[in-house]
Design a protein around this motif. Structure first.
Motif, PDB file in Angstrom:
ATOM      1  N   GLU A 110     -68.303  34.534  10.927  1.00  0.00           N
ATOM      2  CA  GLU A 110     -69.113  35.748  10.794  1.00  0.00           C
ATOM      3  C   GLU A 110     -69.632  35.942   9.372  1.00  0.00           C
ATOM      4  O   GLU A 110     -70.670  36.555   9.172  1.00  0.00           O
ATOM      5  N   LYS A 111     -68.916  35.408   8.393  1.00  0.00           N
ATOM      6  CA  LYS A 111     -69.299  35.581   6.991  1.00  0.00           C
ATOM      7  C   LYS A 111     -70.238  34.484   6.489  1.00  0.00           C
ATOM      8  O   LYS A 111     -70.695  34.529   5.351  1.00  0.00           O
ATOM      9  N   MET A 112     -70.561  33.503   7.334  1.00  0.00           N
ATOM     10  CA  MET A 112     -71.439  32.403   6.926  1.00  0.00           C
ATOM     11  C   MET A 112     -72.881  32.872   6.791  1.00  0.00           C
ATOM     12  O   MET A 112     -73.309  33.773   7.503  1.00  0.00           O
ATOM     13  N   SER A 113     -73.589  32.205   5.903  1.00  0.00           N
ATOM     14  CA  SER A 113     -75.029  32.452   5.814  1.00  0.00           C
ATOM     15  C   SER A 113     -75.676  31.850   7.063  1.00  0.00           C
ATOM     16  O   SER A 113     -75.054  31.043   7.766  1.00  0.00           O
ATOM     17  N   SER A 114     -76.914  32.202   7.331  1.00  0.00           N
ATOM     18  CA  SER A 114     -77.586  31.673   8.523  1.00  0.00           C
ATOM     19  C   SER A 114     -77.724  30.158   8.448  1.00  0.00           C
ATOM     20  O   SER A 114     -77.597  29.459   9.451  1.00  0.00           O
ATOM     21  N   GLN A 115     -77.959  29.628   7.246  1.00  0.00           N
ATOM     22  CA  GLN A 115     -78.076  28.180   7.085  1.00  0.00           C
ATOM     23  C   GLN A 115     -76.732  27.492   7.355  1.00  0.00           C
ATOM     24  O   GLN A 115     -76.671  26.486   8.056  1.00  0.00           O
ATOM     25  N   GLU A 116     -75.649  28.037   6.809  1.00  0.00           N
ATOM     26  CA  GLU A 116     -74.320  27.475   7.059  1.00  0.00           C
ATOM     27  C   GLU A 116     -73.976  27.547   8.550  1.00  0.00           C
ATOM     28  O   GLU A 116     -73.409  26.607   9.102  1.00  0.00           O
ATOM     29  N   PHE A 117     -74.348  28.675   9.173  1.00  0.00           N
ATOM     30  CA  PHE A 117     -74.050  28.852  10.591  1.00  0.00           C
ATOM     31  C   PHE A 117     -74.790  27.830  11.449  1.00  0.00           C
ATOM     32  O   PHE A 117     -74.222  27.304  12.419  1.00  0.00           O
ATOM     33  N   GLN A 118     -76.038  27.530  11.122  1.00  0.00           N
ATOM     34  CA  GLN A 118     -76.792  26.521  11.884  1.00  0.00           C
ATOM     35  C   GLN A 118     -76.133  25.149  11.764  1.00  0.00           C
ATOM     36  O   GLN A 118     -76.001  24.419  12.753  1.00  0.00           O
ATOM     37  N   ILE A 119     -75.712  24.803  10.560  1.00  0.00           N
ATOM     38  CA  ILE A 119     -75.021  23.518  10.348  1.00  0.00           C
ATOM     39  C   ILE A 119     -73.701  23.520  11.120  1.00  0.00           C
ATOM     40  O   ILE A 119     -73.358  22.538  11.778  1.00  0.00           O
ATOM     41  N   TYR A 120     -72.974  24.624  11.052  1.00  0.00           N
ATOM     42  CA  TYR A 120     -71.704  24.771  11.780  1.00  0.00           C
ATOM     43  C   TYR A 120     -71.920  24.545  13.277  1.00  0.00           C
ATOM     44  O   TYR A 120     -71.176  23.800  13.912  1.00  0.00           O
ATOM     45  N   LYS A 121     -72.949  25.192  13.851  1.00  0.00           N
ATOM     46  CA  LYS A 121     -73.217  25.046  15.288  1.00  0.00           C
ATOM     47  C   LYS A 121     -73.539  23.608  15.655  1.00  0.00           C
ATOM     48  O   LYS A 121     -73.077  23.103  16.684  1.00  0.00           O
ATOM     49  N   ASN A 146     -71.175  21.481  18.102  1.00  0.00           N
ATOM     50  CA  ASN A 146     -71.717  20.919  19.342  1.00  0.00           C
ATOM     51  C   ASN A 146     -71.461  19.417  19.430  1.00  0.00           C
ATOM     52  O   ASN A 146     -71.189  18.890  20.516  1.00  0.00           O
ATOM     53  N   ALA A 147     -71.527  18.718  18.292  1.00  0.00           N
ATOM     54  CA  ALA A 147     -71.246  17.280  18.280  1.00  0.00           C
ATOM     55  C   ALA A 147     -69.788  17.016  18.664  1.00  0.00           C
ATOM     56  O   ALA A 147     -69.499  16.120  19.461  1.00  0.00           O
ATOM     57  N   PHE A 148     -68.870  17.809  18.109  1.00  0.00           N
ATOM     58  CA  PHE A 148     -67.455  17.652  18.462  1.00  0.00           C
ATOM     59  C   PHE A 148     -67.208  17.983  19.940  1.00  0.00           C
ATOM     60  O   PHE A 148     -66.431  17.312  20.625  1.00  0.00           O
ATOM     61  N   GLU A 149     -67.857  19.028  20.434  1.00  0.00           N
ATOM     62  CA  GLU A 149     -67.697  19.406  21.844  1.00  0.00           C
ATOM     63  C   GLU A 149     -68.217  18.296  22.760  1.00  0.00           C
ATOM     64  O   GLU A 149     -67.605  17.971  23.774  1.00  0.00           O
ATOM     65  N   LEU A 150     -69.349  17.701  22.398  1.00  0.00           N
ATOM     66  CA  LEU A 150     -69.911  16.600  23.176  1.00  0.00           C
ATOM     67  C   LEU A 150     -68.966  15.400  23.161  1.00  0.00           C
ATOM     68  O   LEU A 150     -68.742  14.758  24.184  1.00  0.00           O
TER      69      LEU A 150
END
Length: 110
Positions: A80-91, A95-99
């Protein structure tokens, strides 16, 4: 407890079967997507001080809260405290790990 890693034979059987349970993304806490995700237990290495702090947080939280639940809450707070750029990288990485987990489960179920 100290005998847990002592094998009676010199060549223990290392063939392990993993049973994975599929849950919806909503059940796993990843939104409303109807796609099923693979869910299985894993171990995380940490030092004894971190483990003690984690167990203490679980005790303080009460209601038979698990360590896993505390970790999930801490991850949520951090994300929740991540910047939008960090959050996009996080997602993208998540998603790669989930796949990877999904593909691994499919290969093991054959």
């Amino acid at each position: 407890m100290s005998n847990i890693l002592r094998h009676k034979s010199k060549n223990p059987d290392k063939n392990v079967s993993v049973k994975a349970k599929s849950v919806s993304r909503k059940e796993a806490g990843f939104g409303e997507d109807k796609k099923e995700v693979v869910n299985f237990d894993v171990s995380v290495r940490m030092n004894n001080h971190t483990r003690n702090a984690l167990l203490t947080l679980a005790k303080i939280k009460g209601n038979n809260t698990s360590s896993s639940s505390v970790i999930s809450d801490l991850v949520d707070q951090y994300v929740e405290k991540m910047s939008s750029q960090e959050f996009q990288i996080y997602k993208e990485i998540l998603n790669a790990f989930e796949l990877k987990d999904e593909l691994s489960a499919k290969l093991k179920s054959k």
